[in-house]
Design a protein around this motif. Structure first.
Motif, PDB file in Angstrom:
ATOM      1  N   ASN A  69       0.843  -1.280  -0.055  1.00 16.37           N
ATOM      2  CA  ASN A  69      -0.057   0.025  -0.023  1.00 16.37           C
ATOM      3  C   ASN A  69       0.625   1.334  -0.016  1.00 16.37           C
ATOM      4  O   ASN A  69       0.686   2.317  -0.659  1.00 16.37           O
ATOM      5  CB  ASN A  69      -0.990   0.134   1.238  1.00 16.37           C
ATOM      6  CG  ASN A  69      -1.767  -0.782   1.036  1.00 16.37           C
ATOM      7  OD1 ASN A  69      -2.501  -1.447  -0.081  1.00 16.37           O
ATOM      8  ND2 ASN A  69      -2.532  -1.379   2.313  1.00 16.37           N
ATOM      9  N   TYR A  70       1.949   1.189   0.788  1.00 17.71           N
ATOM     10  CA  TYR A  70       2.823   2.495   0.837  1.00 17.71           C
ATOM     11  C   TYR A  70       4.091   2.850  -0.211  1.00 17.71           C
ATOM     12  O   TYR A  70       4.532   3.667   0.249  1.00 17.71           O
ATOM     13  CB  TYR A  70       3.392   2.531   2.264  1.00 17.71           C
ATOM     14  CG  TYR A  70       2.221   2.448   3.400  1.00 17.71           C
ATOM     15  CD1 TYR A  70       1.008   3.139   3.094  1.00 17.71           C
ATOM     16  CD2 TYR A  70       2.322   1.855   4.580  1.00 17.71           C
ATOM     17  CE1 TYR A  70      -0.038   3.178   4.323  1.00 17.71           C
ATOM     18  CE2 TYR A  70       1.422   1.751   5.515  1.00 17.71           C
ATOM     19  CZ  TYR A  70       0.133   2.442   5.395  1.00 17.71           C
ATOM     20  OH  TYR A  70      -0.851   2.403   6.235  1.00 17.71           O
ATOM     21  N   LEU A  71       4.153   1.574  -1.089  1.00 15.61           N
ATOM     22  CA  LEU A  71       5.357   1.905  -1.860  1.00 15.61           C
ATOM     23  C   LEU A  71       5.269   3.221  -2.574  1.00 15.61           C
ATOM     24  O   LEU A  71       6.546   3.442  -3.240  1.00 15.61           O
ATOM     25  CB  LEU A  71       5.394   0.794  -2.550  1.00 15.61           C
ATOM     26  CG  LEU A  71       5.413  -0.501  -2.002  1.00 15.61           C
ATOM     27  CD1 LEU A  71       5.225  -1.788  -3.056  1.00 15.61           C
ATOM     28  CD2 LEU A  71       6.525  -0.625  -1.039  1.00 15.61           C
ATOM     29  N   LEU A  72       4.366   3.718  -2.980  1.00 11.74           N
ATOM     30  CA  LEU A  72       4.532   5.113  -3.790  1.00 11.74           C
ATOM     31  C   LEU A  72       3.863   6.183  -2.755  1.00 11.74           C
ATOM     32  O   LEU A  72       3.600   7.407  -3.297  1.00 11.74           O
ATOM     33  CB  LEU A  72       3.381   4.983  -4.903  1.00 11.74           C
ATOM     34  CG  LEU A  72       3.681   3.901  -6.031  1.00 11.74           C
ATOM     35  CD1 LEU A  72       2.601   4.047  -7.004  1.00 11.74           C
ATOM     36  CD2 LEU A  72       5.106   4.567  -6.611  1.00 11.74           C
ATOM     37  N   LEU A  73       3.837   5.929  -1.468  1.00 12.72           N
ATOM     38  CA  LEU A  73       3.526   6.947  -0.629  1.00 12.72           C
ATOM     39  C   LEU A  73       4.462   8.273  -0.645  1.00 12.72           C
ATOM     40  O   LEU A  73       5.830   8.151  -0.610  1.00 12.72           O
ATOM     41  CB  LEU A  73       3.468   6.721   0.771  1.00 12.72           C
ATOM     42  CG  LEU A  73       2.586   7.448   1.791  1.00 12.72           C
ATOM     43  CD1 LEU A  73       1.019   7.821   1.431  1.00 12.72           C
ATOM     44  CD2 LEU A  73       2.785   6.944   3.305  1.00 12.72           C
ATOM     45  N   GLY A  74       4.010   9.367  -0.930  1.00  9.53           N
ATOM     46  CA  GLY A  74       4.890  10.614  -0.717  1.00  9.53           C
ATOM     47  C   GLY A  74       5.417  11.407   0.300  1.00  9.53           C
ATOM     48  O   GLY A  74       5.516  12.479   0.378  1.00  9.53           O
ATOM     49  N   ARG A  75       5.438  10.345   1.256  1.00 11.50           N
ATOM     50  CA  ARG A  75       6.044  10.899   2.538  1.00 11.50           C
ATOM     51  C   ARG A  75       7.099  10.030   2.827  1.00 11.50           C
ATOM     52  O   ARG A  75       7.360   8.886   2.702  1.00 11.50           O
ATOM     53  CB  ARG A  75       4.928  10.784   3.842  1.00 11.50           C
ATOM     54  CG  ARG A  75       3.691  11.746   3.382  1.00 11.50           C
ATOM     55  CD  ARG A  75       2.705  11.554   4.402  1.00 11.50           C
ATOM     56  NE  ARG A  75       1.690  12.441   4.219  1.00 11.50           N
ATOM     57  CZ  ARG A  75       0.738  12.459   5.142  1.00 11.50           C
ATOM     58  NH1 ARG A  75       0.678  11.752   6.233  1.00 11.50           N
ATOM     59  NH2 ARG A  75      -0.147  13.281   5.030  1.00 11.50           N
ATOM     60  N   ALA A  76       8.139  10.657   3.552  1.00 15.14           N
ATOM     61  CA  ALA A  76       9.468   9.863   4.056  1.00 15.14           C
ATOM     62  C   ALA A  76       8.709   8.800   5.180  1.00 15.14           C
ATOM     63  O   ALA A  76       7.825   9.256   6.072  1.00 15.14           O
ATOM     64  CB  ALA A  76      10.205  10.885   4.881  1.00 15.14           C
ATOM     65  N   HIS A 134      -2.155  10.786  -0.548  1.00 18.08           N
ATOM     66  CA  HIS A 134      -0.891  11.139  -0.481  1.00 18.08           C
ATOM     67  C   HIS A 134       0.122  10.298  -1.385  1.00 18.08           C
ATOM     68  O   HIS A 134       1.416  10.404  -1.056  1.00 18.08           O
ATOM     69  CB  HIS A 134      -0.325  11.123   1.097  1.00 18.08           C
ATOM     70  CG  HIS A 134      -0.906  12.007   1.759  1.00 18.08           C
ATOM     71  ND1 HIS A 134      -0.856  13.304   1.661  1.00 18.08           N
ATOM     72  CD2 HIS A 134      -2.188  11.888   2.665  1.00 18.08           C
ATOM     73  CE1 HIS A 134      -1.669  14.142   2.454  1.00 18.08           C
ATOM     74  NE2 HIS A 134      -2.508  13.120   2.931  1.00 18.08           N
ATOM     75  N   SER A 135      -0.396   9.489  -2.350  1.00 21.77           N
ATOM     76  CA  SER A 135       0.665   8.633  -3.247  1.00 21.77           C
ATOM     77  C   SER A 135       1.156   9.409  -4.516  1.00 21.77           C
ATOM     78  O   SER A 135       0.351  10.184  -4.841  1.00 21.77           O
ATOM     79  CB  SER A 135      -0.153   7.258  -3.593  1.00 21.77           C
ATOM     80  OG  SER A 135      -0.352   6.623  -2.622  1.00 21.77           O
ATOM     81  N   MET A 136       2.500   9.300  -4.702  1.00 25.23           N
ATOM     82  CA  MET A 136       2.956   9.777  -5.796  1.00 25.23           C
ATOM     83  C   MET A 136       2.192   9.169  -7.140  1.00 25.23           C
ATOM     84  O   MET A 136       1.743   7.926  -7.221  1.00 25.23           O
ATOM     85  CB  MET A 136       4.434   9.708  -6.043  1.00 25.23           C
ATOM     86  CG  MET A 136       5.187  10.097  -4.842  1.00 25.23           C
ATOM     87  SD  MET A 136       6.888  10.180  -4.692  1.00 25.23           S
ATOM     88  CE  MET A 136       6.870   8.355  -3.967  1.00 25.23           C
ATOM     89  N   PRO A 137       2.443   9.809  -8.131  1.00 22.61           N
ATOM     90  CA  PRO A 137       1.720   9.351  -9.375  1.00 22.61           C
ATOM     91  C   PRO A 137       2.545   7.857  -9.877  1.00 22.61           C
ATOM     92  O   PRO A 137       3.713   7.867  -9.757  1.00 22.61           O
ATOM     93  CB  PRO A 137       1.854  10.313 -10.504  1.00 22.61           C
ATOM     94  CG  PRO A 137       2.333  11.472  -9.830  1.00 22.61           C
ATOM     95  CD  PRO A 137       2.896  11.135  -8.391  1.00 22.61           C
ATOM     96  N   ALA A 138       1.878   7.048 -10.222  1.00 22.19           N
ATOM     97  CA  ALA A 138       2.466   5.695 -10.936  1.00 22.19           C
ATOM     98  C   ALA A 138       2.568   5.864 -12.439  1.00 22.19           C
ATOM     99  O   ALA A 138       2.062   6.509 -13.058  1.00 22.19           O
ATOM    100  CB  ALA A 138       1.508   4.398 -10.555  1.00 22.19           C
ATOM    101  N   ASP A 139       3.299   4.950 -12.962  1.00 24.01           N
ATOM    102  CA  ASP A 139       3.497   4.792 -14.382  1.00 24.01           C
ATOM    103  C   ASP A 139       2.280   4.413 -14.891  1.00 24.01           C
ATOM    104  O   ASP A 139       2.006   4.963 -16.088  1.00 24.01           O
ATOM    105  CB  ASP A 139       4.818   3.823 -14.680  1.00 24.01           C
ATOM    106  CG  ASP A 139       6.191   4.451 -13.939  1.00 24.01           C
ATOM    107  OD1 ASP A 139       6.501   5.583 -14.136  1.00 24.01           O
ATOM    108  OD2 ASP A 139       6.667   3.670 -13.612  1.00 24.01           O
ATOM    109  N   VAL A 140       1.538   3.559 -14.247  1.00 26.60           N
ATOM    110  CA  VAL A 140       0.454   3.160 -14.680  1.00 26.60           C
ATOM    111  C   VAL A 140      -0.693   2.871 -13.840  1.00 26.60           C
ATOM    112  O   VAL A 140      -0.188   2.599 -12.988  1.00 26.60           O
ATOM    113  CB  VAL A 140       0.492   1.397 -15.502  1.00 26.60           C
ATOM    114  CG1 VAL A 140      -0.790   0.941 -15.959  1.00 26.60           C
ATOM    115  CG2 VAL A 140       1.414   1.516 -16.400  1.00 26.60           C
TER     116      VAL A 140
END
Length: 145
Positions: A69-76, A134-140
């Protein structure tokens, strides 16, 4: 905790952002650079717990699919992981559908309805909201119905 009533009163914190340990990021980095097998954790869904070093990734492995779930989370500290991935995919569904699936997950594992509801409302859905907001955009990106 001796019975499910204790679990409802004190829902487990697994799957919460603060349970992440920086050592997982270091393991991922070592895996890309290693000439030896790298031990990685797995998740035991029926027991609702992580199993450290439960699987070995051989150096000859070309592709590793990592789910979380958190692999693209935009937080440290999570935001540091994105650079380790060659391709990212974000899977989602409407919020109500996610809640329905999460409730089904716990009841299918034979947890009582009261526990499932407490788990989903107290832990799983707050995680859904955090990830969606709060996730960063994914490629897909792919949304199921």
């Amino acid at each position: 905790m001796s019975d499910w009533n204790d679990l409802v009163s004190h829902p487990c914190g697994r799957g919460r952002r603060r349970t992440y340990h920086d050592r997982h990021r270091r393991t991922a980095r070592r895996g890309r650079e290693s000439t030896a097998s790298v031990a990685v954790p797995t998740f035991d869904r029926p027991l609702d717990l992580s199993r450290a070093a439960a699987r070995l990734i051989a150096p000859a492995t070309r592709y590793v699919v990592v789910e979380g779930n958190y692999l693209l989370l935009g937080r440290a500290p999570w935001s540091g992981l994105a650079r380790l991935f060659d391709l990212t995919v974000f899977l989602t569904a409407p919020r109500a559908e996610l809640e329905r699936r999460l409730l089904k997950r716990w009841t299918d594992l034979s947890y009582p309805d009261e526990y499932a509801i407490a788990k989903v409302r107290g832990n799983d859905m707050p995680n859904v909201d955090l990830v969606l907001e709060h996730s960063m955009p994914a490629d897909v990106a792919w949304e199921s119905r």
